[in-house]
Design a protein around this motif. Structure first.
Motif, PDB file in Angstrom:
ATOM      1  N   GLN A 283      50.784  44.415  45.276  1.00  0.00           N
ATOM      2  CA  GLN A 283      50.111  45.824  44.642  1.00  0.00           C
ATOM      3  C   GLN A 283      51.086  46.920  45.074  1.00  0.00           C
ATOM      4  O   GLN A 283      51.112  47.857  44.433  1.00  0.00           O
ATOM      5  CB  GLN A 283      48.880  45.762  45.436  1.00  0.00           C
TER       6      GLN A 283
ATOM      7  N   LEU B 188      44.827  48.528  34.134  1.00  0.00           N
ATOM      8  CA  LEU B 188      43.838  48.465  35.138  1.00  0.00           C
ATOM      9  C   LEU B 188      43.037  47.045  34.934  1.00  0.00           C
ATOM     10  O   LEU B 188      42.862  46.284  35.747  1.00  0.00           O
ATOM     11  CB  LEU B 188      42.834  49.354  35.405  1.00  0.00           C
TER      12      LEU B 188
ATOM     13  N   GLU C 199      45.712  44.095  35.700  1.00  0.00           N
ATOM     14  CA  GLU C 199      45.840  44.157  37.241  1.00  0.00           C
ATOM     15  C   GLU C 199      44.829  43.620  37.941  1.00  0.00           C
ATOM     16  O   GLU C 199      44.853  42.813  38.947  1.00  0.00           O
ATOM     17  CB  GLU C 199      46.138  45.669  37.842  1.00  0.00           C
ATOM     18  N   THR C 200      43.370  43.929  37.257  1.00  0.00           N
ATOM     19  CA  THR C 200      42.324  43.414  38.090  1.00  0.00           C
ATOM     20  C   THR C 200      42.280  41.968  37.915  1.00  0.00           C
ATOM     21  O   THR C 200      41.914  41.251  38.856  1.00  0.00           O
ATOM     22  CB  THR C 200      41.162  43.985  37.549  1.00  0.00           C
TER      23      THR C 200
ATOM     24  N   LEU D 218      44.452  39.846  40.104  1.00  0.00           N
ATOM     25  CA  LEU D 218      43.970  39.989  41.397  1.00  0.00           C
ATOM     26  C   LEU D 218      43.027  38.664  41.557  1.00  0.00           C
ATOM     27  O   LEU D 218      43.144  37.945  42.508  1.00  0.00           O
ATOM     28  CB  LEU D 218      43.467  41.216  41.835  1.00  0.00           C
TER      29      LEU D 218
ATOM     30  N   ILE E  68      38.271  41.597  49.488  1.00  0.00           N
ATOM     31  CA  ILE E  68      39.303  42.183  48.582  1.00  0.00           C
ATOM     32  C   ILE E  68      38.783  42.428  46.867  1.00  0.00           C
ATOM     33  O   ILE E  68      38.869  43.503  46.453  1.00  0.00           O
ATOM     34  CB  ILE E  68      40.626  41.277  48.407  1.00  0.00           C
ATOM     35  N   LEU E  69      37.959  41.570  46.302  1.00  0.00           N
ATOM     36  CA  LEU E  69      37.424  41.815  44.970  1.00  0.00           C
ATOM     37  C   LEU E  69      36.508  42.760  45.111  1.00  0.00           C
ATOM     38  O   LEU E  69      36.302  43.467  43.951  1.00  0.00           O
ATOM     39  CB  LEU E  69      37.066  40.570  44.544  1.00  0.00           C
TER      40      LEU E  69
ATOM     41  N   LYS F 231      38.210  46.038  44.615  1.00  0.00           N
ATOM     42  CA  LYS F 231      38.607  46.292  42.974  1.00  0.00           C
ATOM     43  C   LYS F 231      37.411  46.520  42.172  1.00  0.00           C
ATOM     44  O   LYS F 231      37.585  47.280  41.384  1.00  0.00           O
ATOM     45  CB  LYS F 231      39.433  45.012  42.801  1.00  0.00           C
TER      46      LYS F 231
ATOM     47  N   GLU G 262      36.376  49.968  42.554  1.00  0.00           N
ATOM     48  CA  GLU G 262      37.278  50.872  41.712  1.00  0.00           C
ATOM     49  C   GLU G 262      37.103  50.770  40.161  1.00  0.00           C
ATOM     50  O   GLU G 262      37.102  52.132  39.546  1.00  0.00           O
ATOM     51  CB  GLU G 262      38.754  50.484  42.009  1.00  0.00           C
ATOM     52  N   LEU G 263      36.852  49.863  39.836  1.00  0.00           N
ATOM     53  CA  LEU G 263      36.749  49.575  38.278  1.00  0.00           C
ATOM     54  C   LEU G 263      35.391  50.030  37.891  1.00  0.00           C
ATOM     55  O   LEU G 263      35.400  50.610  36.768  1.00  0.00           O
ATOM     56  CB  LEU G 263      36.738  47.963  38.170  1.00  0.00           C
TER      57      LEU G 263
ATOM     58  N   VAL H  77      32.899  41.918  37.748  1.00  0.00           N
ATOM     59  CA  VAL H  77      34.162  42.225  37.500  1.00  0.00           C
ATOM     60  C   VAL H  77      34.773  41.799  36.053  1.00  0.00           C
ATOM     61  O   VAL H  77      35.250  42.285  35.239  1.00  0.00           O
ATOM     62  CB  VAL H  77      35.349  41.698  38.561  1.00  0.00           C
TER      63      VAL H  77
END
Length: 461
Positions: free
Chosen positions: A93, A233, A236-237, A240, A347-348, A351, A354-355, A402
């Motif tokens: 990242q 994004l 990238e998500t 991940l 970690i998720l 993210k 953020e999303l 997600v």
């Protein structure tokens, strides 16, 4: 003579119902017998610790320590080939790279790849992503199914027919098969999904060829969307998520299933298909769909999502088997190994937040509800169950949200898990062939009563 239709109707109603009751009684074993013979059901000891049945160099799942015979909860750690997954994620990242191909290389070959090795491996995957001539038409489009995991398993097994040397256990041959499957899983899933949309939902059939130079996440989004569009994004998500699901030790159900089947010296496709079948289950890879269903139930049953008391009361109903699917499970909470935390979830979750902030307020509200569920479930669990067992969120709690924010249909949630986990399965397949050596054959004790044979004329009606 009764008609075939009438016999079919009787079989599906009266006869089958009666036979099901008889079969259930014949297969029932008294629970007390498991204690009497010290059977470790699920290959777990009474305290939940797994029975040691193998060794692996691939993945390490750490969630507790044993101190003087007692299980002591600690913060969760997940390592790929000895390297902490948090460090792996931070590394790619920070460099603004996609990480999944790098992780797949690490799992297969034991070391992080150099820049040249990454380029070489990506090129190998690019070469293998397209399916063999005739495969899409004959193996996917001519046999559509509403279940994409079923479609994926059939595609894996069908690959045997298209392989010039399907049975050889020579490592060079098995490695070729594994790299091809890692490359083709996104294509299998995407085309199976498009066939399902066309034949079951009457949508236009859209088949996009995989593109060279794209990451696994980019290619998958390109193939499932009619216009092939996605944001940086989003890619990238998804990348991940693929990294976090790629491997989880040799004891998880699908990896162990693959070890068991591989130990019989069967072909790669049979072994990988067995792992796919395992992952499909609601207690394994299908759990993220269960979380989504539970969330819809909670959203409907809780008026004020920000009210901790109301959320906690509804969680109590779920645990008491009074709400949702009446199993008493809060899906997305708890894990066989992780106790205080699941690093994948941590970690998720970051993210997902953020999303959610990037997308829409409704998603941020749902994210906050998930945070409340994660925070409140341990204390509600202790109160309802009378058990102070450490309970943390697992990766499934956030993965569904997600994927929904990425506009990915629910029927693809578990197949995405498989697209990721094929890298770990491939590594375990090779490890079993090289280091296993014996067919896995645990013991089962028969508790059947000894009986005499009865001639057919003396068996009654």
């Amino acid at each position: 003579m009764p008609s075939t239709k009438r016999l079919e109707t009787e079989f599906e109603t009266t006869v089958l119902t009666d036979l099901a009751d008889i079969a259930a009684k014949a297969h029932y074993i008294e629970p007390e017998l498991y204690k009497e013979y010290n059977v470790m059901r699920g290959l777990r000891k009474a305290d939940g610790i797994g029975v040691l049945v193998g060794l692996t160099n691939i993945g390490d799942v750490h969630g507790y320590i044993t101190d003087e015979g007692e299980k002591v909860p600690v913060a969760g750690r997940l390592r790929y080939r000895g390297i902490d997954v948090e460090d792996i994620v931070e590394g790619f990242q920070k460099d603004k790279r996609f990480g999944y191909n790098e992780v797949a290389y690490l799992l297969l070959f034991g070391d992080l790849p150099s820049a040249n090795q990454i380029t070489l491996f990506r090129g190998m995957l690019d070469v293998c992503r397209e399916l063999p001539d005739g495969f899409t038409e004959n193996m996917i489009l001519k046999a559509p199914t509403p279940d994409i995991m079923n479609s994926l398993a059939r595609s894996v097994l069908a690959s045997y027919t298209f392989d010039k040397d399907p049975n050889s256990l020579d490592i060079k041959n098995v490695l070729r098969q594994c790299i091809e499957l890692i490359a083709r899983f996104p294509t299998f899933v995407a085309y199976g999904y498009q066939a399902k949309c066309h034949y079951y939902e009457d949508k236009s059939l859209v088949i996009h060829k995989p593109q060279t130079g794209m990451s696994t996440a980019q290619n998958f989004l390109h193939m499932i969307r009619p216009d092939s569009s996605f944001t940086d994004l989003e890619a990238e998500t998804l990348d991940l998520a693929l990294v976090l699901h790629a491997e989880h030790g040799g004891g998880n159900n699908s990896a162990f299933a693959l070890h068991v089947v591989s130990s019989s010296d069967t072909d790669t496709y049979s072994a990988i298909a067995a792992a796919v079948g395992s992952l499909r289950g609601a207690k394994h890879g299908g759990a993220n769909i269960k979380v989504s269903g539970m969330m819809e139930d909670i959203k409907a049953g809780v008026k004020d999502w920000a009210d901790d008391d109301e959320v906690a009361a509804y969680l109590g109903k779920i645990l008491r088997k009074e709400a949702f699917d009446r199993t008493g499970l809060v899906y997305g909470m708890g894990h066989a190994i992780y106790t205080l935390s699941d690093p994948r979830s941590v970690i998720l979750r970051a993210k997902a937040e953020e999303l959610a902030k990037d997308k829409d307020k409704k998603y941020l509200d749902e994210f906050n509800l998930l945070r409340s569920i994660e925070r409140l479930t341990p204390e509600v669990f202790a109160k309802v169950k009378g058990n102070n067992k450490a309970v943390c969120s697992n990766v499934d709690l956030y993965s569904g949200l997600v994927y929904r924010m990425l506009n990915i249909p629910q029927e693809l949630y578990t197949p995405i898990f498989a697209i990721s986990r094929i890298a770990g399965w491939a590594a375990h397949r090779i490890e079993e062939i090289i280091s296993g050596g014996r067919i896995i054959r645990p013991a089962y004790k028969s508790v059947a009563e000894r009986r005499e044979y009865i001639p057919v004329g003396q068996r009654g009606e």
